[in-house]
Design an enzyme around this catalytic site. Structure first.
Site, PDB file in Angstrom:
ATOM      1  N   ASN A  27       0.964  -1.282  -0.286  1.00 44.45           N
ATOM      2  CA  ASN A  27       0.079  -0.672  -0.021  1.00 44.45           C
ATOM      3  C   ASN A  27       1.093   0.835   0.055  1.00 44.45           C
ATOM      4  O   ASN A  27       1.957   1.342   0.124  1.00 44.45           O
ATOM      5  CB  ASN A  27      -1.184   0.010   1.204  1.00 44.45           C
ATOM      6  N   LYS A  32       7.975 -18.552  -9.086  1.00 40.02           N
ATOM      7  CA  LYS A  32       7.578 -16.854  -9.500  1.00 40.02           C
ATOM      8  C   LYS A  32       6.739 -17.548 -10.764  1.00 40.02           C
ATOM      9  O   LYS A  32       6.438 -19.086 -11.306  1.00 40.02           O
ATOM     10  CB  LYS A  32       8.682 -16.967 -10.843  1.00 40.02           C
ATOM     11  N   PRO A  48      -3.366 -10.917  10.364  1.00 43.19           N
ATOM     12  CA  PRO A  48      -3.243 -10.750  12.190  1.00 43.19           C
ATOM     13  C   PRO A  48      -3.426  -9.319  12.094  1.00 43.19           C
ATOM     14  O   PRO A  48      -2.744  -8.104  11.930  1.00 43.19           O
ATOM     15  CB  PRO A  48      -1.768 -11.849  13.309  1.00 43.19           C
ATOM     16  N   ASP A  49      -4.172  -8.726  13.980  1.00 46.83           N
ATOM     17  CA  ASP A  49      -4.621  -7.541  13.787  1.00 46.83           C
ATOM     18  C   ASP A  49      -3.879  -7.349  14.633  1.00 46.83           C
ATOM     19  O   ASP A  49      -4.154  -7.519  16.426  1.00 46.83           O
ATOM     20  CB  ASP A  49      -5.946  -6.980  13.877  1.00 46.83           C
ATOM     21  N   ILE A  50      -2.368  -6.867  14.398  1.00 47.10           N
ATOM     22  CA  ILE A  50      -1.380  -6.472  15.683  1.00 47.10           C
ATOM     23  C   ILE A  50      -1.745  -5.533  16.463  1.00 47.10           C
ATOM     24  O   ILE A  50      -1.885  -5.549  17.838  1.00 47.10           O
ATOM     25  CB  ILE A  50      -0.181  -5.683  14.910  1.00 47.10           C
ATOM     26  N   PHE A  86      -4.721   3.900  15.322  1.00 46.74           N
ATOM     27  CA  PHE A  86      -4.972   4.977  13.888  1.00 46.74           C
ATOM     28  C   PHE A  86      -6.593   4.814  13.694  1.00 46.74           C
ATOM     29  O   PHE A  86      -6.653   2.688  13.586  1.00 46.74           O
ATOM     30  CB  PHE A  86      -3.962   5.896  13.036  1.00 46.74           C
ATOM     31  N   LYS A  89     -14.635   2.407  16.568  1.00 51.75           N
ATOM     32  CA  LYS A  89     -12.610   0.984  16.027  1.00 51.75           C
ATOM     33  C   LYS A  89     -12.124   0.771  17.099  1.00 51.75           C
ATOM     34  O   LYS A  89     -12.222  -0.149  18.077  1.00 51.75           O
ATOM     35  CB  LYS A  89     -12.033   2.083  15.067  1.00 51.75           C
TER      36      LYS A  89
END
Ligand code: CTP
Length: 421
Positions: A223, A301, A319-321, A339, A353
């Site tokens: 990203n 590849k 995983p959500d750290i 954040f 959240k």
């Protein structure tokens, strides 16, 4: 900021601003250094004065700006020897190819070069110039000589340049330069006196940057996170005395000074590095962690086969750290900050959240179209805590980082006070 007479502060920098479009970053650096309690006295070269004014430097440094070797008043009030004698560190930022060449040759044809030739203080240079000038053998050999003589160098960074070219030559960002200056000053004996270090003795963990999730050995999902906000937070926490571990995905940024940096690529690696960095008093999750990874990463590849459809790419959840760090348990940091990137109903969505992830604070970013937050220099944040939402003014990412670091320091101060009562 209250006016502080420069001579009364223990840590003092003599900042030489030479010519170059990047001279504007010297202004922000002066502001950040002053904020960190450092006295800054500026010398402006004739080239530098083409890009920034003595008046701006004077206003920000709250001190006289020196620019003329032959000014009788200056020479009687303070000779060039005295200028460097009163400093703990001499910083040249931006350092043009010209001033580096003059330093190497030992020339002394204006106040800046005379000070540099006469000083016995440590010198830090932050080069900034056109990429070809930077890559020229003359500049590289000058740098080598200066480094051999004990001069420290920070940067330059790589990126698009004012001259329209791309490559190394950009002056490092003010927050990185400030952190480098603070680190140099901290290494000097006079440094610690009077320093403002409310987070001394506290451990902090910060995540930053994107993650790269491999598809095969040569391709990955990524990203656009630049890591600027996370890196600035790590630097700001370190500047207040915290022992900081920064777990960072791939970025173009230099390591913040005085921070232990663990470089990772994937979300799984980031999670493992975060666990290894515990215990910590505070964790700030600023990384843009990929929500998914490719479930079956190929060992080879992927080949494009004529006539065959593109390969399917089944994804698995990462995983959500932030959620993991927020989970109750003996290793949970006392304060966990996350954040939230929101485009509408910023405070409402961020509060949801916060509850869902179990963290203590959320910094909600407005990333709506036109906000310029993503990859930009500024940030518009609403701080969400158990007490409610607190919109912060639009400010640079460095300023937002400082505000957060201060807020964290205040939180621990209040918690220590409560515990003592
Ligand atoms: N985070 C994390 N690990 C993940 C995903 C996110 O630690 N696997 C953290 C980020 O560092 C950030 C916060 O969680 O602190 C962001 O949460 P996320 O759920 O990704 O929300 P947004 O980015 O705001 O986007 P969306 O609401 O669209 O999911």
């Amino acid at each position: 900021m209250a006016a502080v007479p420069a001579a009364d502060i223990e840590r003092r920098v003599l900042l030489i601003v030479s010519g170059g479009i990047a001279a504007y970053k010297a202004l922000e650096t002066v502001r950040l250094l002053r904020k960190a309690g450092v006295a800054v006295r500026c010398v402006l070269t004739r080239g530098g004065a083409q890009f920034v004014t003595a008046l701006s430097l004077q206003a920000l440094s709250e001190d006289k700006v020196y620019d003329d070797l032959w000014s009788l008043t200056d020479e009687s009030e303070m000779g060039h020897i005295e200028l460097s004698r009163q400093a703990d560190l001499v910083v040249v930022a931006p350092a043009s190819a010209d001033i580096l060449a003059k330093m190497t040759a030992g020339m002394a044809d204006d106040l800046a070069t005379t000070v540099l030739l006469a000083t016995d203080k440590p010198v830090l240079v932050a080069p900034a110039m056109n990429v070809r000038m930077w890559e020229h053998a003359a500049t590289q050999s000058n740098l080598e000589t200066l480094v051999r003589r004990g001069v420290s160098v920070i940067g330059p960074n790589e990126g698009p340049m004012a001259c329209g070219e791309y490559g190394p030559g950009r002056l490092v960002e003010p927050e990185a330069l400030t952190a480098a200056v603070l680190r140099r000053l901290n290494a000097a004996p006079a440094a610690s006196a009077g320093a403002d270090r409310p987070l001394a003795g506290r451990r902090a963990l910060v995540t930053s940057g994107p993650t790269h999730e491999p598809i095969d050995p040569v391709r990955y999902i990524a990203n656009r996170s630049s890591g600027r906000q996370g890196h600035a937070i790590a630097a700001a926490l370190a500047a207040l005395g915290a022992e900081v571990t920064l777990v960072s995905g791939p970025t173009q940024l230099p390591d913040p000074a005085g921070v232990a940096v663990v470089r990772i690529e994937t979300a799984a690696q980031m999670e493992a590095a975060c666990r290894a960095a515990l215990p910590a008093d505070v964790a700030v999750c600023a990384a843009a962690v990929a929500d998914w990874r490719v479930a079956d990463r190929g060992a080879h590849k992927l080949k494009k086969r004529p006539g065959e459809p593109p390969p399917p790419l089944p994804l698995a959840e990462n995983p959500d750290i932030l959620m993991g760090l927020s989970a109750p348990g003996p290793s949970r940091p006392a304060l966990v900050v996350g954040f939230a990137a929101e485009t509408e109903k910023v405070a409402e969505h961020a509060a949801e959240k916060r509850a869902r992830k179990g963290c203590d604070w959320i910094l909600a970013n407005d990333v709506s179209e036109g906000s310029g937050t993503f990859g930009g220099a500024d940030n518009e944040i609403t701080l969400i805590t158990a007490e409610g939402a607190e919109p912060w003014p639009r400010q640079t990412k460095a300023q937002a980082a400082e505000a957060l670091a201060r807020r964290i320091a205040d939180h621990f101060k209040a918690a220590a006070r409560d515990a003592a009562e």
